[in-house]
Write a protein that holds these residues in place. Structure first.
Motif, PDB file in Angstrom:
ATOM      1  N   LEU A 114       0.823  -1.205   0.000  1.00 47.13           N
ATOM      2  CA  LEU A 114       0.000   0.000   0.000  1.00 47.13           C
ATOM      3  C   LEU A 114       0.859   1.257   0.000  1.00 47.13           C
ATOM      4  N   SER A 115       1.957   1.233   0.733  1.00 48.64           N
ATOM      5  CA  SER A 115       2.873   2.381   0.705  1.00 48.64           C
ATOM      6  C   SER A 115       3.481   2.561  -0.680  1.00 48.64           C
ATOM      7  N   LEU A 116       3.787   1.456  -1.354  1.00 49.60           N
ATOM      8  CA  LEU A 116       4.296   1.553  -2.730  1.00 49.60           C
ATOM      9  C   LEU A 116       3.226   2.107  -3.658  1.00 49.60           C
ATOM     10  N   ALA A 117       1.967   1.722  -3.416  1.00 52.52           N
ATOM     11  CA  ALA A 117       0.874   2.236  -4.247  1.00 52.52           C
ATOM     12  C   ALA A 117       0.697   3.732  -4.046  1.00 52.52           C
ATOM     13  N   LYS A 118       0.840   4.201  -2.798  1.00 51.73           N
ATOM     14  CA  LYS A 118       0.719   5.641  -2.548  1.00 51.73           C
ATOM     15  C   LYS A 118       1.849   6.420  -3.213  1.00 51.73           C
ATOM     16  N   CYS A 119       3.001   5.777  -3.383  1.00 58.69           N
ATOM     17  CA  CYS A 119       4.141   6.428  -4.032  1.00 58.69           C
ATOM     18  C   CYS A 119       4.163   6.212  -5.544  1.00 58.69           C
ATOM     19  N   ASN A 120       3.124   5.559  -6.084  1.00 59.45           N
ATOM     20  CA  ASN A 120       3.027   5.290  -7.528  1.00 59.45           C
ATOM     21  C   ASN A 120       4.189   4.436  -8.036  1.00 59.45           C
ATOM     22  N   MET A 121       4.685   3.560  -7.183  1.00 59.04           N
ATOM     23  CA  MET A 121       5.814   2.689  -7.555  1.00 59.04           C
ATOM     24  C   MET A 121       5.255   1.325  -7.969  1.00 59.04           C
ATOM     25  N   HIS A 122       4.643   1.288  -9.152  1.00 47.59           N
ATOM     26  CA  HIS A 122       3.991   0.052  -9.587  1.00 47.59           C
ATOM     27  C   HIS A 122       5.012  -1.024  -9.961  1.00 47.59           C
ATOM     28  N   THR A 123       6.161  -0.626 -10.490  1.00 48.06           N
ATOM     29  CA  THR A 123       7.180  -1.610 -10.862  1.00 48.06           C
ATOM     30  C   THR A 123       7.691  -2.335  -9.629  1.00 48.06           C
ATOM     31  N   LYS A 124       7.986  -1.584  -8.573  1.00 50.21           N
ATOM     32  CA  LYS A 124       8.438  -2.188  -7.328  1.00 50.21           C
ATOM     33  C   LYS A 124       7.358  -3.081  -6.736  1.00 50.21           C
ATOM     34  N   ALA A 125       6.093  -2.652  -6.824  1.00 51.05           N
ATOM     35  CA  ALA A 125       4.990  -3.457  -6.287  1.00 51.05           C
ATOM     36  C   ALA A 125       4.878  -4.791  -7.015  1.00 51.05           C
ATOM     37  N   LEU A 126       5.048  -4.777  -8.327  1.00 52.96           N
ATOM     38  CA  LEU A 126       4.998  -6.027  -9.088  1.00 52.96           C
ATOM     39  C   LEU A 126       6.148  -6.945  -8.707  1.00 52.96           C
ATOM     40  N   GLU A 127       7.314  -6.355  -8.456  1.00 45.28           N
ATOM     41  CA  GLU A 127       8.454  -7.178  -8.046  1.00 45.28           C
ATOM     42  C   GLU A 127       8.209  -7.818  -6.680  1.00 45.28           C
ATOM     43  N   VAL A 128       7.637  -7.058  -5.739  1.00 43.86           N
ATOM     44  CA  VAL A 128       7.346  -7.615  -4.415  1.00 43.86           C
ATOM     45  C   VAL A 128       6.308  -8.711  -4.519  1.00 43.86           C
ATOM     46  N   LEU A 129       5.304  -8.517  -5.376  1.00 41.38           N
ATOM     47  CA  LEU A 129       4.286  -9.556  -5.562  1.00 41.38           C
ATOM     48  C   LEU A 129       4.901 -10.845  -6.087  1.00 41.38           C
ATOM     49  N   GLN A 130       5.775 -10.722  -7.059  1.00 46.44           N
ATOM     50  CA  GLN A 130       6.418 -11.911  -7.608  1.00 46.44           C
ATOM     51  C   GLN A 130       7.293 -12.595  -6.560  1.00 46.44           C
ATOM     52  N   GLU A 131       7.946 -11.806  -5.705  1.00 46.30           N
ATOM     53  CA  GLU A 131       8.765 -12.388  -4.643  1.00 46.30           C
ATOM     54  C   GLU A 131       7.902 -13.147  -3.647  1.00 46.30           C
ATOM     55  N   MET A 132       6.724 -12.593  -3.320  1.00 50.50           N
ATOM     56  CA  MET A 132       5.811 -13.278  -2.402  1.00 50.50           C
ATOM     57  C   MET A 132       5.317 -14.593  -3.005  1.00 50.50           C
ATOM     58  N   ILE A 133       5.073 -14.618  -4.291  1.00 48.59           N
ATOM     59  CA  ILE A 133       4.628 -15.844  -4.952  1.00 48.59           C
ATOM     60  C   ILE A 133       5.732 -16.895  -4.941  1.00 48.59           C
ATOM     61  N   ASN A 134       6.959 -16.453  -5.153  1.00 49.75           N
ATOM     62  CA  ASN A 134       8.070 -17.403  -5.183  1.00 49.75           C
ATOM     63  C   ASN A 134       8.356 -17.997  -3.805  1.00 49.75           C
ATOM     64  N   LEU A 135       8.075 -17.243  -2.737  1.00 50.77           N
ATOM     65  CA  LEU A 135       8.394 -17.693  -1.379  1.00 50.77           C
ATOM     66  C   LEU A 135       7.195 -18.290  -0.657  1.00 50.77           C
ATOM     67  N   GLN A 136       6.062 -18.451  -1.346  1.00 53.03           N
ATOM     68  CA  GLN A 136       4.868 -18.903  -0.629  1.00 53.03           C
ATOM     69  C   GLN A 136       4.982 -20.350  -0.133  1.00 53.03           C
ATOM     70  N   ASP A 137       5.812 -21.161  -0.781  1.00 46.76           N
ATOM     71  CA  ASP A 137       5.974 -22.533  -0.299  1.00 46.76           C
ATOM     72  C   ASP A 137       6.820 -22.588   0.971  1.00 46.76           C
ATOM     73  N   SER A 138       7.860 -21.791   1.026  1.00 45.80           N
ATOM     74  CA  SER A 138       8.739 -21.801   2.197  1.00 45.80           C
ATOM     75  C   SER A 138       8.198 -20.935   3.328  1.00 45.80           C
ATOM     76  N   GLU A 139       7.484 -19.870   3.000  1.00 45.29           N
ATOM     77  CA  GLU A 139       6.904 -18.972   3.999  1.00 45.29           C
ATOM     78  C   GLU A 139       5.414 -18.813   3.722  1.00 45.29           C
ATOM     79  N   PRO A 140       4.627 -19.796   4.108  1.00 52.03           N
ATOM     80  CA  PRO A 140       3.192 -19.742   3.773  1.00 52.03           C
ATOM     81  C   PRO A 140       2.450 -18.604   4.446  1.00 52.03           C
TER      82      PRO A 140
END
Length: 1141
Positions: free
Chosen positions: A412-438
């Motif tokens: 949400l802080s990234l969204a308020k700063c209009n940092m959509h590229t960073k937000a997409l990167e964080v989302l992809q990181e969360m997807i990659n780590l969902q098995d190890s950190e559910p």
């Protein structure tokens, strides 16, 4: 009579219940109908005193007197069984009644119709004589909360008061088993009123229209009155029903700003706390509610305008927190959460971090995980993504588990700063780590937040790509509640679609709406558009309708109208969830019509609304009328708002003032007086609430400006001040500036300075005195116009803004200050110009340089005048003002500015006053339009363009040429002066060419006269007379009352007067017929009042007549400003001299 013996319940019809009363000996049959069945009021239902009955759902129970009089142990057992059975029946009946209301509440009908049904059923329920026989206290409280959620406050309060009265009455009568004990009855009253207060105080987030004015109930005064009503209206004298902590917390829930929260909390402590340590009622929960009230935000997330001060609110929350730490009750984990939440709402990251550092050592890891959430939210509110990322890293370092909620707040802080590229990167990181950190696996809120980041950055393509991936089921996350770790697909919901629509163009928004409507054909992923979907899509059409292309605006309006019709169709479609045609949907469409200038469509939409309109709807209609100049229609809709009790907003008054100021009617548009009369009419109808600048400020500003624009010296500022004094509360920057502008227009510097010193502190202004740059500039202009430049400098020193990023005063104010200084202190004028960028942070323009050069020119002329009048030796200055003027001209050209005619003329005039004729000609040669003239090859197109670009009535080059010729005259360069004059005369046959005037001829004649070129001077003078440049012959009234032709030398210099007299007398000697002299010759020379020192023309002309022409000239005895030569003297002069020619 027929005797009936009934030992059991008889089930009757569910539609109509009736009763028969049959009296036979001591046996009675009684039937009582429930409220939801048809009442038969014609029957006389009389219950004997010693009889008992029970009826639930139309069941009839009959008990004889003999059954109630059993005294054996078996009878008492039967009584207990009966009491238990009756209690069970009452609870079942109460539960069924509540379920009926819940079913009506879940109906898929419009909110207004649903509320109407609920209100009608409550009225039927209130027809019962004893509500305690229909509802138990717990279900009554639930029903009260249900009505409150639907904002049916009147019916809710009626039910609360009636039920509480019935339950208190039942406790006052000894009639077991259905009676209530006194303590139980008072406790039930407490529960019901707590539910009612909580329903009134809870902010409503629903988009459904309200049946009543919510502000009437959700305010401190009304909630405290309900609390007082609960305490005293249901007990005997001297007794009270004391509230509990939940009741007091419910009251504080309806408070939306810090000062009121502290006031209410102090009231509770004085009333319910016996001493400082007694917190049995005012518990830590009440303090937590007060701290949460310091977060003064409306349901839509904006700080309310009526809030005292946003900074003061969070500071008061912090004050309550510190008071809890110092005294009782001690803060708990919820207190830490409340104060951090209050700080998070206002983005106070540093303060929140400071409190967190103090309490984190006292909390467990689980509590710390929760405390990090408001910290991350504060970073999101303040749009500080770096701080949020640092907090996440700190959590990992401290061993605190990072969950999905923490990551969502970071996104949400990234969204308020209009940092959509960073937000997409964080989302992809969360997807990659969902098995190890559910626990950190993304959910639908995660995806929607990333979509919001793309929407805020206006990246539609990125948002649409993510939405398409979600539709295809490409993202799966582990289901945390399942032991087998099943994977669940993330599918878009209505929020996902609405977020993407908010950044789409009109065509794409329409496609997304159609796609949502077609998802009902799919087995999975069915998403129906709601009112927010249509509102967002129409809002995108409105943004496109502001384009400068008319076709684009009309196309956007057509798409918006199509979307609105689709929403209407969905509202009537019973096969899908109903779209609520709420006020937001209508207001969006009205503003689209306003953007394209279609005021008729805006009015039609307002008239066709199926829900009560709000101020935004009327604002759009008034704005649409104002754009077309329809001020009468705008006023009509404003007064309509007042009649229906709809409070106006600041934007409404802004649009209304715009409509009046831009009225299409010519008699209104060009008349500030009539505009002021219309605005005065609106002001007379405004309430005290609207007379504050937070609401009615734009109208006050417009009215003050209209009075200031009146062409009535003295009265316009007085009328403006009368309006200014009608403002309720502190003023804002706009109104203060408008009032100072009115003073500046009349040079009323004293009142302007007094107003600045005594004005209210303007919150949005900066600087030591909280006076804005614009307001300070108008005060400086008022002082400058009155030549009070010292006072202007004092104001700048007192109220200037210390912020290095903004200007101290405006450019117009500094230019006015330079002009004011130039009239008395040219050194200050030049100093102000030199300090504009360094001290005042304002870039000078051509006007700034021109005013400083004019000041130098005036100073040079004063110096020359003082030298000519002074008999003492004057010590030379280190520099001359003509040098300063020449230097400023050179710097002006180096800065890339184009000097105008007045600037060149002032420089040449300063050089002329100093006798620097060579430099004057050099400046003249530097002017592009003068080069050809000096070379005697001035083209027609140059003269035409030069004349077209300037704003003077005569050709602007003439002012410079006159100054140059005068400089040559003072420097004795009569040949150069004559050449300039001849070049001017050579261009006379061109259209728009420069032609000499009286000053041109006067300067040249003085140069020729001083050089001894008498004959040449007379020739040029006679040419000027033929061209009617010089016209000395005037008809004036003589001493005998007749009109005679006289030689008027009033405006002539001494050399030019000599030339004129010679030319006139020599005209009698030229070869022609005998001159006919009919009267005396009179020369008008004046009395010397315009001369410096002694008269000049009188002795000059008298000496010329008597010594050179040997004429007897006398001063007219009846007019000392005239020299008279008799007719005989002229005849003799002609006779004695004419033979020589």
């Amino acid at each position: 009579m027929l005797t009936l013996q009934m030992k059991h319940f008889v089930k009757l019809s569910a539609v109509v219940c009736f009763s028969l009363t049959i009296y036979e000996s001591s046996t009675r049959i009684h039937c009582v109908s429930s409220f939801q069945l048809t009442h038969l009021h014609s029957y006389d239902l009389r219950v004997p005193r010693n009889s008992r009955y029970a009826m639930r759902n139309g069941a009839l129970a009959v008990h004889s007197d003999e059954q109630t009089s059993l005294t054996s142990s078996s009878s008492r057992s039967q009584q207990r069984t009966y009491k238990s059975r009756r209690t069970s029946n009452l609870r079942r009946q109460s539960r069924e009644t509540l379920q009926l209301f819940e079913q009506w509440n879940k109906q898929q009908s419009p909110a207004a119709k649903r509320n109407e049904v609920l209100e009608h059923e409550v009225d039927k329920l209130l027809e019962s004589t004893d509500l305690t026989q229909l509802l138990v206290p717990r279900d009554a409280s639930s029903l009260i909360r249900l009505l409150g959620r639907n904002r049916i406050y009147d019916a809710m309060l009626k039910l609360t008061r009636r039920y509480c009265r019935h339950i208190i009455d039942s406790a006052s009568v000894e009639r077991e088993p259905h009676g209530y004990a006194k303590e139980d009855a008072q406790e039930s009253v407490l529960y019901c009123y707590t539910a009612a207060i909580g329903a009134c105080s809870k902010p409503t987030y629903s988009s459904s229209p309200s049946t009543t004015n919510e502000e009437t109930y959700r305010n401190k005064t009304f909630l405290l009155s309900l609390l007082d009503e609960m305490e005293h209206n249901y007990t005997a004298s001297g007794e009270v029903i004391k509230p509990n902590s939940y009741t007091l917390s419910a009251v504080l829930l309806g408070v939306d700003n810090g000062p009121e929260a502290v006031e209410v909390l102090n009231l509770f402590e004085r009333k319910y706390c016996a001493d400082q340590s007694d917190h049995s009622i005012v518990t830590v929960q009440v303090y937590n509610a007060a701290i949460s009230a310091c977060c003064s935000r409306s349901p839509n997330g904006e700080i309310k305008e009526e809030s005292s001060n946003a900074v003061e609110d969070w500071q008061l929350g912090l004050f309550l927190y510190n008071r809890m730490k110092r005294y009782d009750p001690a803060p708990n984990e919820q207190t830490h959460m409340a104060v951090l939440q209050a700080l998070a709402e206002f983005g106070q990251v540093r303060v929140a971090m400071s409190i967190f550092d103090d309490v984190k050592n006292e909390c467990s890891l689980g509590s710390l995980s929760n405390l990090y959430k408001p910290l991350l939210k504060s970073c999101a509110t303040a749009a500080k993504s770096d701080a949020a990322e640092a907090l996440l890293q700190q959590m990992k370092n401290d061993g605190v588990i990072v969950t999905t909620d923490h990551m969502n707040l970071f996104l949400l802080s990234l969204a308020k700063c209009n940092m959509h590229t960073k937000a997409l990167e964080v989302l992809q990181e969360m997807i990659n780590l969902q098995d190890s950190e559910p626990l950190m696996a993304p959910d639908i809120f995660t995806f929607n937040t990333v979509l919001s980041a793309c929407a805020n950055a206006n990246e539609y393509e990125a948002a649409r790509e993510l939405l398409d991936d979600m539709k295809e089921g490409l993202y799966s996350v582990p289901y945390q509640g399942n032991l087998h770790r099943l994977m669940v697909e993330i599918r878009p919901d209505v929020i996902s679609y609405n977020t993407v629509i908010s950044c789409a163009d009109p065509v794409s928004a329409l496609e997304l709406i159609n796609e949502m409507r077609l998802t009902r054909r799919h087995r999975v992923g069915v998403v129906h558009p709601n009112s927010i979907s249509y509102t967002n899509a129409i809002a995108r059409c409105r943004k496109a309708s502001t384009s400068s292309d008319p076709e684009t605006r009309q196309y956007a309006f057509d798409i918006a109208f199509t979307l609105f019709e689709m929403a209407r169709d969905s509202a009537l479609d019973n096969t899908v969830p109903t779209v609520d045609l709420n006020v937001y949907l209508y207001s969006s469409m009205i503003w689209v019509a306003e953007s394209v200038g279609n005021y008729k469509a805006a009015v039609q939409l307002l008239r066709s609304m199926e829900c009560p309109p709000n101020a935004i709807c009327y604002d759009g209609v008034i704005s649409a009328c104002g754009k077309r100049g329809l001020y009468r229609e705008a006023l009509f809709f404003y007064y309509e708002m007042q009649n229906i009790g709809l409070p106006a907003t600041k934007n409404v008054y802004m649009k209304l003032a715009f409509a009046i100021n831009n009225a299409r009617a010519p008699e209104i548009f060009a008349s500030p007086r009539k505009k002021a009369a219309l605005l005065e009419g609106v002001l007379s109808q405004m309430s005290n609430r609207d007379r504050s600048v937070s609401i009615g400020g734009p109208l006050f500003e417009a009215l003050i400006r209209c009075h200031a624009n009146k062409a009535e010296a003295g009265s316009s500022s007085a009328a403006s001040r009368k309006v200014y004094d009608q403002i309720v509360g502190p003023v804002d920057n706009a109104c203060l500036s408008a009032m100072l502008r009115a003073y500046a227009s009349e040079s009323n510097w004293e009142d302007a300075v007094m107003l600045v010193h005594c004005s209210d502190i303007v919150k949005e202004s900066s600087g030591p005195g909280r006076v804005s740059t614009r307001a300070l500039s108008y005060a400086v202009i008022a002082c400058a116009k009155a030549n009070q430049f010292e006072e202007a400098f004092n104001l700048i020193g007192l109220y200037s803004n210390d912020d290095t990023s903004g200007e101290v005063v405006t450019l117009a104010a500094l230019n006015a200050l330079i002009a004011s200084c130039g009239r008395k202190r040219p050194d200050l004028a030049v100093q102000t110009l030199n300090e504009m960028q360094t001290k005042y942070r304002v870039t000078p323009n051509a006007m700034s340089y021109r005013l400083a050069i004019v000041a130098c020119n005036q100073a040079e002329h004063r110096e020359a005048k003082n030298k000519s009048l002074s008999t003492d030796d004057v010590e030379p200055f280190e520099f001359s003002w003509w040098e300063c003027a020449l230097s400023l001209l050179r710097r002006m050209v180096e800065d890339g500015m184009n000097p105008d005619t007045q600037t060149y003329s002032s420089v040449v005039s300063a050089l002329e006053s100093a006798g620097q004729w060579q430099r004057a000609l050099g400046v003249l040669q530097s002017i592009p339009s003068m080069t050809a003239l000096l070379e005697n090859s001035f083209p027609l197109e140059v003269m035409s363009s030069a004349a077209d670009e300037m704003e003077f009535n005569e050709s602007p080059n003439l002012y410079i040429l006159n100054a140059a010729i005068s400089a040559c005259e003072k420097g004795g360069a009569w040949i150069e002066a004559l050449q300039l004059y001849e070049n001017i005369r050579a261009q006379e046959h061109y259209k728009n060419a420069t032609r000499p005037n009286f000053i041109t001829v006067s300067s040249l004649l003085i140069a020729l006269e001083n050089a001894g070129q008498v004959e040449l001077a007379e020739t040029i003078y006679e040419e000027a007379m033929r061209d009617r440049i010089v016209r000395p012959m005037k008809r004036r009234m003589d001493n005998d009352g007749s009109l005679q032709r006289m030689v008027d030398l009033h405006l002539f210099s001494a050399p030019m007067a000599r030339i004129a007299v010679r030319s006139y007398l020599n005209s009698f000697l030229r070869p022609r017929k005998e001159p006919t002299i009919k009267s005396d010759v009179v020369f008008i020379v004046g009395k010397g009042k315009g001369s410096e020192g002694v008269p000049v023309l009188m002795p000059t002309v008298m000496k010329l007549l008597t010594e050179e022409f040997k004429l007897e000239a006398v001063v007219d005895p009846l007019n000392a400003g005239r020299i008279r030569v008799s007719k005989n003297a002229i005849d003799n002069f002609v006779k004695t001299r004419r033979w020589k020619l």
